[in-house]
Design a protein around this motif. Structure first.
Motif, PDB file in Angstrom:
ATOM      1  N   CYS A 232       1.021  -1.143  -0.294  1.00  0.00           N
ATOM      2  CA  CYS A 232      -0.010  -0.349  -0.224  1.00  0.00           C
ATOM      3  C   CYS A 232       1.104   1.392   0.156  1.00  0.00           C
ATOM      4  N   ASP A 233       0.517   2.417  -1.024  1.00  0.00           N
ATOM      5  CA  ASP A 233       1.210   3.626  -0.913  1.00  0.00           C
ATOM      6  C   ASP A 233       0.819   4.412   0.335  1.00  0.00           C
TER       7      ASP A 233
ATOM      8  N   ILE B 236       3.483  -3.967 -19.116  1.00  0.00           N
ATOM      9  CA  ILE B 236       2.574  -3.099 -19.509  1.00  0.00           C
ATOM     10  C   ILE B 236       1.652  -2.101 -19.183  1.00  0.00           C
TER      11      ILE B 236
ATOM     12  N   THR C 241       2.386   1.767 -16.490  1.00  0.00           N
ATOM     13  CA  THR C 241       3.165   3.032 -15.478  1.00  0.00           C
ATOM     14  C   THR C 241       2.256   3.340 -14.382  1.00  0.00           C
ATOM     15  N   GLY C 242       1.467   2.943 -14.436  1.00  0.00           N
ATOM     16  CA  GLY C 242       0.397   2.942 -12.691  1.00  0.00           C
ATOM     17  C   GLY C 242       1.116   2.692 -11.263  1.00  0.00           C
ATOM     18  N   ALA C 243       0.311   2.182  -9.947  1.00  0.00           N
ATOM     19  CA  ALA C 243       0.726   2.010  -9.044  1.00  0.00           C
ATOM     20  C   ALA C 243       1.039   0.847  -8.879  1.00  0.00           C
ATOM     21  N   SER C 244       0.835   0.017  -9.794  1.00  0.00           N
ATOM     22  CA  SER C 244       0.782  -1.279 -10.045  1.00  0.00           C
ATOM     23  C   SER C 244       2.474  -1.580 -10.562  1.00  0.00           C
ATOM     24  N   ALA C 245       2.589  -0.844 -12.040  1.00  0.00           N
ATOM     25  CA  ALA C 245       4.034  -1.019 -12.479  1.00  0.00           C
ATOM     26  C   ALA C 245       5.134  -0.703 -11.819  1.00  0.00           C
TER      27      ALA C 245
ATOM     28  N   PHE D  64       6.581  -0.748 -21.467  1.00  0.00           N
ATOM     29  CA  PHE D  64       6.110  -0.480 -21.998  1.00  0.00           C
ATOM     30  C   PHE D  64       5.435   0.834 -21.170  1.00  0.00           C
TER      31      PHE D  64
ATOM     32  N   ARG E 121       3.134   4.470 -22.556  1.00  0.00           N
ATOM     33  CA  ARG E 121       3.018   5.709 -22.603  1.00  0.00           C
ATOM     34  C   ARG E 121       2.520   6.542 -21.816  1.00  0.00           C
TER      35      ARG E 121
ATOM     36  N   LEU F  19       2.251  -0.022 -25.928  1.00  0.00           N
ATOM     37  CA  LEU F  19       1.765  -1.908 -27.254  1.00  0.00           C
ATOM     38  C   LEU F  19       0.379  -1.167 -27.755  1.00  0.00           C
TER      39      LEU F  19
ATOM     40  N   ALA G  70       0.160  -4.248 -17.075  1.00  0.00           N
ATOM     41  CA  ALA G  70      -0.441  -3.729 -15.055  1.00  0.00           C
ATOM     42  C   ALA G  70      -0.764  -2.312 -15.910  1.00  0.00           C
ATOM     43  N   THR G  71      -2.676  -2.554 -15.998  1.00  0.00           N
ATOM     44  CA  THR G  71      -2.889  -1.730 -17.753  1.00  0.00           C
ATOM     45  C   THR G  71      -3.914  -1.108 -16.483  1.00  0.00           C
ATOM     46  N   GLY G  72      -4.081  -1.536 -15.510  1.00  0.00           N
ATOM     47  CA  GLY G  72      -5.440  -0.338 -14.981  1.00  0.00           C
ATOM     48  C   GLY G  72      -6.701  -1.257 -14.642  1.00  0.00           C
TER      49      GLY G  72
ATOM     50  N   TRP H 275      -6.598   7.458 -15.354  1.00  0.00           N
ATOM     51  CA  TRP H 275      -8.218   6.994 -15.189  1.00  0.00           C
ATOM     52  C   TRP H 275      -9.102   7.383 -14.705  1.00  0.00           C
TER      53      TRP H 275
HETATM   54  P1  NAP Z   1      -3.287   2.517 -13.577  1.00  0.00           P
HETATM   55  O1  NAP Z   1      -3.063   3.508 -12.754  1.00  0.00           O
HETATM   56  O2  NAP Z   1      -4.679   2.431 -14.541  1.00  0.00           O
HETATM   57  O3  NAP Z   1      -2.433   2.670 -15.026  1.00  0.00           O
HETATM   58  C1  NAP Z   1      -2.646   1.102 -16.195  1.00  0.00           C
HETATM   59  C2  NAP Z   1      -1.406   1.869 -16.796  1.00  0.00           C
HETATM   60  O4  NAP Z   1      -1.795   0.798 -17.958  1.00  0.00           O
HETATM   61  C3  NAP Z   1      -1.081   3.424 -17.295  1.00  0.00           C
HETATM   62  O5  NAP Z   1      -0.145   3.619 -17.034  1.00  0.00           O
HETATM   63  C4  NAP Z   1      -1.538   3.496 -18.767  1.00  0.00           C
HETATM   64  O6  NAP Z   1      -1.207   4.593 -19.615  1.00  0.00           O
HETATM   65  C5  NAP Z   1      -1.076   2.227 -19.336  1.00  0.00           C
HETATM   66  N1  NAP Z   1      -1.854   1.793 -20.408  1.00  0.00           N
HETATM   67  C6  NAP Z   1      -3.212   1.188 -21.534  1.00  0.00           C
HETATM   68  N2  NAP Z   1      -2.884   0.300 -21.948  1.00  0.00           N
HETATM   69  C7  NAP Z   1      -1.632   0.962 -22.235  1.00  0.00           C
HETATM   70  C8  NAP Z   1      -0.796   0.095 -23.672  1.00  0.00           C
HETATM   71  N3  NAP Z   1      -1.736  -0.550 -24.758  1.00  0.00           N
HETATM   72  N4  NAP Z   1       0.404   0.129 -23.698  1.00  0.00           N
HETATM   73  C9  NAP Z   1       0.822   0.998 -23.266  1.00  0.00           C
HETATM   74  N5  NAP Z   1       0.306   1.387 -21.570  1.00  0.00           N
HETATM   75  C10 NAP Z   1      -0.607   1.256 -21.653  1.00  0.00           C
HETATM   76  O7  NAP Z   1      -3.043   0.831 -13.351  1.00  0.00           O
HETATM   77  P2  NAP Z   1      -2.666   0.276 -12.380  1.00  0.00           P
HETATM   78  O8  NAP Z   1      -0.804   0.743 -11.984  1.00  0.00           O
HETATM   79  O9  NAP Z   1      -3.336  -0.811 -11.467  1.00  0.00           O
HETATM   80  O10 NAP Z   1      -3.046   0.963 -10.755  1.00  0.00           O
HETATM   81  C11 NAP Z   1      -3.946   1.216 -11.216  1.00  0.00           C
HETATM   82  C12 NAP Z   1      -5.046   1.799  -9.140  1.00  0.00           C
HETATM   83  O11 NAP Z   1      -5.266   1.006  -8.082  1.00  0.00           O
HETATM   84  C13 NAP Z   1      -4.392   2.949  -8.905  1.00  0.00           C
HETATM   85  O12 NAP Z   1      -3.964   4.331  -9.610  1.00  0.00           O
HETATM   86  C14 NAP Z   1      -4.570   3.166  -7.196  1.00  0.00           C
HETATM   87  O13 NAP Z   1      -5.158   3.448  -7.431  1.00  0.00           O
HETATM   88  C15 NAP Z   1      -4.197   1.361  -7.208  1.00  0.00           C
HETATM   89  N6  NAP Z   1      -2.656   1.007  -6.448  1.00  0.00           N
HETATM   90  C16 NAP Z   1      -3.016   1.347  -5.173  1.00  0.00           C
HETATM   91  C17 NAP Z   1      -2.061   0.562  -4.945  1.00  0.00           C
HETATM   92  C18 NAP Z   1      -1.081   1.701  -3.023  1.00  0.00           C
HETATM   93  O14 NAP Z   1      -0.494   1.062  -3.215  1.00  0.00           O
HETATM   94  N7  NAP Z   1      -2.519   1.934  -2.453  1.00  0.00           N
HETATM   95  C19 NAP Z   1      -1.242   0.055  -5.328  1.00  0.00           C
HETATM   96  C20 NAP Z   1      -1.396  -0.509  -6.716  1.00  0.00           C
HETATM   97  C21 NAP Z   1      -2.621   0.161  -7.485  1.00  0.00           C
HETATM   98  P3  NAP Z   1      -1.754   5.558 -19.531  1.00  0.00           P
HETATM   99  O15 NAP Z   1      -1.380   5.949 -18.000  1.00  0.00           O
HETATM  100  O16 NAP Z   1      -0.880   6.270 -20.847  1.00  0.00           O
HETATM  101  O17 NAP Z   1      -3.025   5.946 -19.301  1.00  0.00           O
END
Ligand code: NAP
Length: 539
Positions: free
Chosen positions: A94-95, A215, A217-221, A238, A240, A350, A374-376, A490
């Motif tokens: 958790c962050d 794929i 660069t969000g919190a998971s990646a 990758f 974006r 990608l 890791a695309t959310g 997102w």
């Molecule tokens: P995310 O923040 O939605 O990130 C998805 C990533 O995928 C973005 O960087 C997006 O790029 C990229 N993406 C989508 N399609 C792509 C493609 N075709 N090629 C390259 N990149 C692509 O997902 P997440 O990292 O799983 O995190 C989701 C949410 O979960 C976080 O914001 C947070 O709220 C939560 N989380 C929390 C923690 C914590 O520590 N509490 C940890 C992990 C996750 P773009 O930026 O260009 O759209």
């Protein structure tokens, strides 16, 4: 990371179905058996809660505390934990600081680190489930396939993969991070290697010596990359859009601190209070004065400069939008992992897959054995929306075709007695979601109490109240960094509308949800008998 604690072991099917002889009461057994054999006489409960993450577990605790014991918690998985059960990727943590990322009614003096790992948080939720007597209410492996309001009976009919219930009220606690989003890419189906989403980690697969593409660069990646980079042969990220990254001040919590917290519980509360105050003070910068965030951006720039010596890589990793516009990432290991000799950053999304060759939008190619998305998640198009049907027979998804909207993030006109935990515009950019969840639970409990005291059966927001709430909210949204920061996140719908975040402090939301304001609601009285059968209090 892949190792599981005893609490994380998948439960045997019988137990996890909620039908285990060991943990169910006679009345439970009757209800379950009846469900299986007689679909017209579905058992009736006061409340059906959907989901058993922080929201659903919190709802269970608060319902019991309010004296409401005839409720079920319907969970599609085989254990509780929600996103903290599903996300078991290496490095998952958790962050938000541990002492803030926990229920106010279940403070934990024993958090081992200042930022908890997934396993500790998951174990915490299992403990809360036991401590507060929620097991008998749990129906694991029960996926809700439909919830439909029956106007003639003034109740909900909730259909699951393993039976049906009727309920006076439904609490949707499915959370925004439950259904993975994987881009629909040409050629992906024919990729010969392994492919999985970050929240569906393949623990059987050994990544040692593999060519791995991550794929996103969000919190998971940001957490996955440093955890796997040392063992893989090649790693390609990758990217974006680069994210802003600040150092994560994580450390072990000493035995002395824990002893003090155990002996003097008030110190745990004080620690939480201090963490809360710091975050609460930051809110203003996000929602009203994004210019102030320039100072924080400088810290992030310095962090990048300190950790990445190569100017070309640094340039790739430098965002072109204001910090805070997307969720700020915390890590002191992400940049070093990307600067390692076996890593490369492909600064492009990608686009397609040709055999084992991944092709980026800018034409860069990478030969991969494994793709990790890791695309959310499906956030702005809440997947439960297509399964919930309101008074006019319309689905919530139809109702929300122009974007999710509710009154106080909790109730929606046309969907009587449907209450959200983490509903529209209740997310936070920089604070603990547990605070918002508890506010919404206050509102839920007050609503149910109000109904009981007025002798009414159901309520729904007036059209006017819901419209005004959202107009005010969207007006406040205009000044926020999420709108003005120059990014696409997102948090936003396709049309650029922010339907996920709360544009204010958590204290303001707490005040807004402390009591149900009856002038904002239409009340409905029951016309017909409640239900064919009434399930007695489960416990
Ligand atoms: P995310 O923040 O939605 O990130 C998805 C990533 O995928 C973005 O960087 C997006 O790029 C990229 N993406 C989508 N399609 C792509 C493609 N075709 N090629 C390259 N990149 C692509 O997902 P997440 O990292 O799983 O995190 C989701 C949410 O979960 C976080 O914001 C947070 O709220 C939560 N989380 C929390 C923690 C914590 O520590 N509490 C940890 C992990 C996750 P773009 O930026 O260009 O759209």
């Amino acid at each position: 990371m892949a190792a599981r604690t005893p609490q994380q072991r998948p439960r045997p099917a019988a137990e996890s179905s909620g039908a285990a002889a060991t943990d169910r009461t006679a009345t439970d057994r009757t209800a379950t058996d009846r469900t299986a054999t007689d679909r017209t006489e579905a058992p009736h409960v006061a409340v059906a809660v959907i989901g058993s993450g922080f929201g659903g577990i919190g709802a269970g605790v608060r319902l019991r505390r309010a004296g409401i014991t005839d409720f079920v918690i319907l969970e599609r998985g085989d254990s509780v934990g929600g996103t903290w059960r599903d996300n078991s990727y290496p490095g998952c943590a958790c962050d938000v600081p541990s002492h803030l990322y926990s229920f106010s009614f279940a403070l934990n003096p024993d958090w081992p680190r200042s930022f908890s790992g997934q396993q500790e948080i998951r174990a915490y939720l299992e403990r809360v489930t036991d401590t507060y007597g929620l097991r008998p209410h749990l129906r694991l492996n029960h996926e809700v396939t439909e919830a439909r309001w029956e106007p003639a009976h003034t109740r909900w009919r909730v259909t699951t993969s393993r039976g049906e219930w009727t309920a006076d009220a439904v609490v949707s606690a499915t959370g925004p991070l439950s259904d993975p989003q994987v881009p629909d890419l040409p050629g992906l189906d024919a990729f010969p290697g392994q492919v999985f989403h970050s929240s569906r980690w393949d623990h059987e697969l050994d990544l040692t010596g593999k060519r791995v593409a991550v794929i996103g660069t969000g919190a998971s990646a940001v957490q996955i990359v440093p955890s796997i980079q040392p063992k893989v042969a090649r790693l390609a990220l990758f990217q974006r859009t680069p994210g802003w990254v600040l150092p994560k001040m994580d450390r072990e919590i000493s035995e002395l601190e824990k002893r003090i917290h155990r002996a003097l519980p008030v110190t745990t509360a004080l620690r939480r209070g201090a963490l809360f105050a710091v975050r609460e003070l930051q809110v203003d910068a996000f929602v009203r004065r994004p210019g102030v965030l320039k100072l924080v951006q400088r810290l992030a720039e310095r962090h990048l400069a300190r950790q990445v010596a190569d100017p070309a890589l640094r340039a790739k990793l430098t965002p072109d939008y204001r910090i805070g516009c997307k969720r700020i990432l915390l890590s002191h290991t992400f940049y070093p992992a990307l600067a390692a000799p076996n890593s490369e950053v492909i600064a492009s999304g990608l686009r397609e897959v040709r055999g084992s060759t991944l092709v980026a939008a800018d034409g860069t190619e990478f030969e991969a054995d494994v793709i990790i998305f890791a695309t959310g998640f499906h956030v702005t198009d809440m997947p439960i929306g297509s399964r919930v049907f309101g008074a006019e027979g319309q689905s919530l998804a139809e109702e929300w075709k122009d974007g999710m909207a509710a009154l106080r993030g909790s109730t929606v006109r046309g969907f009587p007695n449907l209450f959200f935990v983490i509903g529209p515009n209740t997310g936070l950019g920089n604070n603990s979601m547990i605070l918002m969840i508890e506010s919404q639970l206050n509102y839920l409990i007050d609503a149910l109490g109000t109904l009981r005291s007025l002798g009414a059966t159901a309520l729904q927001p007036t059209e006017r109240a819901q419209r005004h709430w959202n107009q005010r909210l969207q007006h406040r949204m205009e000044r926020t960094v999420w709108t003005t920061g120059g990014c696409r996140s997102w948090y936003l719908t396709e049309d650029g509308k922010n339907t996920t975040l709360w544009p204010g402090s958590t204290s303001a939301f707490r005040r807004a949800t402390r009591r149900l304001d009856l002038t904002e609601y239409d009340l409905i009285k029951r016309q017909a008998p409640a239900a064919a059968t009434k399930q007695e209090a489960a416990v």
